[in-house]
Motif scaffolding. Structure first.
Motif, PDB file in Angstrom:
ATOM      1  N   UNK A   1      13.759  12.886  11.980  1.00 35.59           N
ATOM      2  CA  UNK A   1      14.277  11.522  12.129  1.00 35.59           C
ATOM      3  C   UNK A   1      14.811  11.106  10.771  1.00 35.59           C
ATOM      4  N   UNK A   2      16.090  10.794  10.738  1.00 31.82           N
ATOM      5  CA  UNK A   2      16.786  10.483   9.502  1.00 31.82           C
ATOM      6  C   UNK A   2      17.027   8.978   9.429  1.00 31.82           C
ATOM      7  N   UNK A   3      16.193   8.257   8.678  1.00 28.51           N
ATOM      8  CA  UNK A   3      16.307   6.800   8.565  1.00 28.51           C
ATOM      9  C   UNK A   3      15.284   6.322   7.551  1.00 28.51           C
ATOM     10  N   UNK A   4      15.233   5.032   7.348  1.00 27.99           N
ATOM     11  CA  UNK A   4      14.121   4.391   6.666  1.00 27.99           C
ATOM     12  C   UNK A   4      13.928   3.031   7.286  1.00 27.99           C
ATOM     13  N   UNK A   5      12.730   2.495   7.130  1.00 26.47           N
ATOM     14  CA  UNK A   5      12.360   1.174   7.617  1.00 26.47           C
ATOM     15  C   UNK A   5      11.926   0.366   6.412  1.00 26.47           C
ATOM     16  N   UNK A   6      12.113  -0.945   6.460  1.00 30.06           N
ATOM     17  CA  UNK A   6      11.801  -1.787   5.305  1.00 30.06           C
ATOM     18  C   UNK A   6      10.313  -1.857   5.004  1.00 30.06           C
ATOM     19  N   UNK A   7       9.478  -1.708   6.023  1.00 35.76           N
ATOM     20  CA  UNK A   7       8.036  -1.894   5.822  1.00 35.76           C
ATOM     21  C   UNK A   7       7.433  -0.782   4.967  1.00 35.76           C
ATOM     22  N   UNK A   8       6.464  -1.160   4.142  1.00 39.79           N
ATOM     23  CA  UNK A   8       5.791  -0.217   3.255  1.00 39.79           C
ATOM     24  C   UNK A   8       4.558   0.398   3.913  1.00 39.79           C
ATOM     25  N   UNK A   9       4.356   1.709   3.738  1.00 41.99           N
ATOM     26  CA  UNK A   9       5.130   2.627   2.914  1.00 41.99           C
ATOM     27  C   UNK A   9       6.425   3.051   3.585  1.00 41.99           C
ATOM     28  N   UNK A  10       7.426   3.258   2.767  1.00 42.29           N
ATOM     29  CA  UNK A  10       8.740   3.699   3.218  1.00 42.29           C
ATOM     30  C   UNK A  10       9.188   4.850   2.331  1.00 42.29           C
ATOM     31  N   UNK A  11      10.269   5.497   2.704  1.00 39.64           N
ATOM     32  CA  UNK A  11      10.813   6.534   1.824  1.00 39.64           C
ATOM     33  C   UNK A  11      11.304   5.930   0.512  1.00 39.64           C
ATOM     34  N   UNK A  12      11.924   4.761   0.594  1.00 37.05           N
ATOM     35  CA  UNK A  12      12.421   4.112  -0.616  1.00 37.05           C
ATOM     36  C   UNK A  12      11.285   3.816  -1.594  1.00 37.05           C
ATOM     37  N   UNK A  13      10.095   3.571  -1.072  1.00 38.60           N
ATOM     38  CA  UNK A  13       8.956   3.181  -1.910  1.00 38.60           C
ATOM     39  C   UNK A  13       8.156   4.358  -2.461  1.00 38.60           C
ATOM     40  N   UNK A  14       8.573   5.592  -2.240  1.00 39.04           N
ATOM     41  CA  UNK A  14       7.767   6.745  -2.652  1.00 39.04           C
ATOM     42  C   UNK A  14       7.353   6.715  -4.128  1.00 39.04           C
ATOM     43  N   UNK A  15       8.214   6.298  -5.070  1.00 39.92           N
ATOM     44  CA  UNK A  15       7.743   6.202  -6.458  1.00 39.92           C
ATOM     45  C   UNK A  15       6.667   5.135  -6.650  1.00 39.92           C
ATOM     46  N   UNK A  16       6.760   4.043  -5.910  1.00 37.51           N
ATOM     47  CA  UNK A  16       5.754   2.979  -6.030  1.00 37.51           C
ATOM     48  C   UNK A  16       4.404   3.452  -5.499  1.00 37.51           C
ATOM     49  N   UNK A  17       4.427   4.340  -4.527  1.00 35.92           N
ATOM     50  CA  UNK A  17       3.185   4.901  -3.994  1.00 35.92           C
ATOM     51  C   UNK A  17       2.539   5.855  -4.987  1.00 35.92           C
ATOM     52  N   UNK A  18       3.322   6.342  -5.948  1.00 28.92           N
ATOM     53  CA  UNK A  18       2.818   7.330  -6.887  1.00 28.92           C
ATOM     54  C   UNK A  18       3.023   8.751  -6.423  1.00 28.92           C
TER      55      UNK A  18
END
Length: 523
Positions: A376-393
């Protein structure tokens, strides 16, 4: 079940005795205070003299649900330095919103309890409450009342996971004597749950990771692991997390090709496809030998399509590894090593099965996979998200795979839920629809960017999309910014506060003005 009931009864008795040694359940808000669901939809004075003329949206002092002297100090210090008066007003409204409005119940003492609602829904989501409280963690060393509130939140989450580890949202604890509410749904769920304790039972892997995350953040800020031994539920909750991981590591077919029933099933009577699971509630099939963990639902509370949900697996991998220090300090060295090893295996699974070659963007992270090669190729705004991977550590923001993924997610050609209109742009998701982007996605974009121009543009967009109410909303219509969902959404308000504090430290010139020195929250 009998043993679990006894444990919960003994735990409640322990908490009751501990509380009685201190005082009755702590409450500050009185019945005469206006309902913030209504209050948040109206503009209140004073109004800024900036171009957006934003209102002051904090409740009256006597109506705030929790007060922290250190939070008030930070508000005063940061607001006084922000050069943009509208941005300063947004920070003052948003940063304390969780404390001001969502501490529905707090029981102080040696083993405190804290019930933190998400805002306009009278229930606690484990994920939401962790994110709501996260901006305050740097202050717990010096503010004993705030420290007690956070420990109480950890204890309450542990109690929830002890009773119903597959569930995501919970009713007020029995000791609070607050009335439970109904989600007005007809669900068939296995394992069964008690609706007096549970508001909704969607199994979300990120919810369990969020429980570990709050405990890990507290320990890293304080070095104090005593809450583990003082909590009658914490270690039982850890055991339940492990049990769920073991059960959800099992795939649709065994090594002989025989199908097996998922330990967790969920079916809802609904005409919305994202609100229920396929295959009689089990979800779509997953393949063997991936070391990934299933997740039936996403952090948006929408059903996954392919159940190896990559952002939640990445989050769980990080938090299992982080838990090693906490549990070792609490005297559980063998268990600490086990959790670390589990985290390493899941991390390896993400890199082996959650990365694929996209023809336009190169190697990128998938949003969901099934182990059969489907993506599945997408992202969703809610965390955790792919965009947030650095914030997750999970990965450094400079990582090539992450940077490829980021370019894909922030383009209409790469992400079906990247939405752009004349009034707003950002990542949305199927939860609200294809006209509504979430301000939360831009706050994550800002915290994962080193580009001043990109950050400034995103901050301007967020600032202008409050519908004139001076608070963050769940989602905003990209074609008409005054059309939004949820005027009271404490999670996103906390994300805004966290974002301003991040910039105040990392890029002070963008919020304080040219040549400004970095802010230190602890001094």
């Amino acid at each position: 079940m009998v043993a679990m009931a006894c444990l919960l009864l003994l735990g409640s008795l322990f908490l009751s005795l501990s509380a009685n040694a201190v005082q009755e359940p702590w409450r500050i808000r009185d019945a005469s205070c206006p309902d913030y669901r209504t209050y948040s939809t109206r503009r209140h004075s004073p109004i800024t003299n900036g171009p957006l003329r934003l209102p002051f949206q904090r409740p009256l002092a006597e109506c705030r649900t929790f007060v922290s002297s250190d939070v008030e100090r930070v508000i005063t210090e940061v607001k006084s330095r922000i050069s943009d008066v509208d941005l300063a007003q947004l920070f003052e409204n948003c940063f304390p919103n969780t404390l001001d409005t969502t501490v529905r119940w707090h029981l102080p003492g040696r083993a405190p309890q804290s019930f933190i609602v998400t805002g306009d829904i009278n229930a606690e989501w484990i994920r939401d409450s962790t994110n709501q409280l996260s901006p305050y963690l740097p202050l717990v060393k010096n503010d004993s009342t705030l420290r007690n509130l956070i420990v109480g939140a950890i204890h309450t989450q542990a109690e929830f996971i002890t009773s119903s580890p597959y569930c995501n949202a919970f009713q007020p604890p029995a000791l609070s004597r607050l009335k439970p509410s109904s989600n007005d749904q007809s669900d068939s769920v296995n394992p069964p749950y008690d609706p007096a304790l549970v508001f909704e039972c969607k199994y979300e892997l990120d919810s369990l990771a969020s429980f570990l995350n709050l405990a890990n953040m507290f320990f890293e800020q304080t070095g104090d692991s005593s809450f583990v031994s003082q909590d009658p539920y914490f270690m039982e909750a850890i055991k339940n997390v492990i049990q769920v991981l073991d059960e959800q590591a099992l795939t649709t077919y065994d090594d002989k090709g025989n199908d097996r029933r998922n330990w967790y099933t969920f079916q809802r009577q609904t005409n919305v496809g994202t609100e229920t699971l396929a295959l009689h509630g089990a979800g779509n099939p997953t393949n063997l030998n991936t070391s990934l963990i299933r997740s039936a639902f996403r952090p948006s509370d929408d059903a996954t399509i392919l159940q190896f949900f990559i952002p939640a697996n990445a989050f769980m991998a990080v938090e299992l590894k982080r838990s090693k220090k906490l549990l070792a300090a609490a005297g559980y060295g063998k268990l600490a090593d086990d959790l670390y090893t589990r985290g390493e295996k899941i991390e390896q699974g993400v890199w082996e099965h959650g990365v694929y070659e996209n023809r336009n963007f190169g190697k990128v992270f998938a949003y969901e996979v099934d182990g059969y090669g489907s993506v599945i190729n997408m992202d969703d705004a809610n965390l955790p998200s792919l965009l947030s991977l650095p914030l997750l550590g999970f990965v450094d923001a400079s990582n090539e795979v992450y940077q490829n993924t980021r370019r894909m997610l922030l383009s209409k050609a790469g992400n079906p839920y990247f939405l752009k209109g004349p009034d707003f742009a950002g990542i949305g998701g199927p939860h609200i629809g294809v006209r509504y982007a979430w301000p939360m996605s831009l706050l994550v974009l800002i915290r994962t960017s080193d580009d001043d121009a990109e950050i400034t543009a995103a901050l301007e967009l967020v600032k202008k999309t409050t519908g004139g109410l001076g608070l963050m909303h769940e989602s905003v219509n990209v074609r008409q910014a005054r059309d939004y969902t949820r005027s009271w959404f404490a999670w996103c308000n906390s994300e805004f506060g966290k974002t301003i504090l991040d910039l105040a430290v990392r890029k002070p010139h963008l919020v304080f003005g040219t040549g400004a020195e970095a802010y230190s929250i602890t001094t």
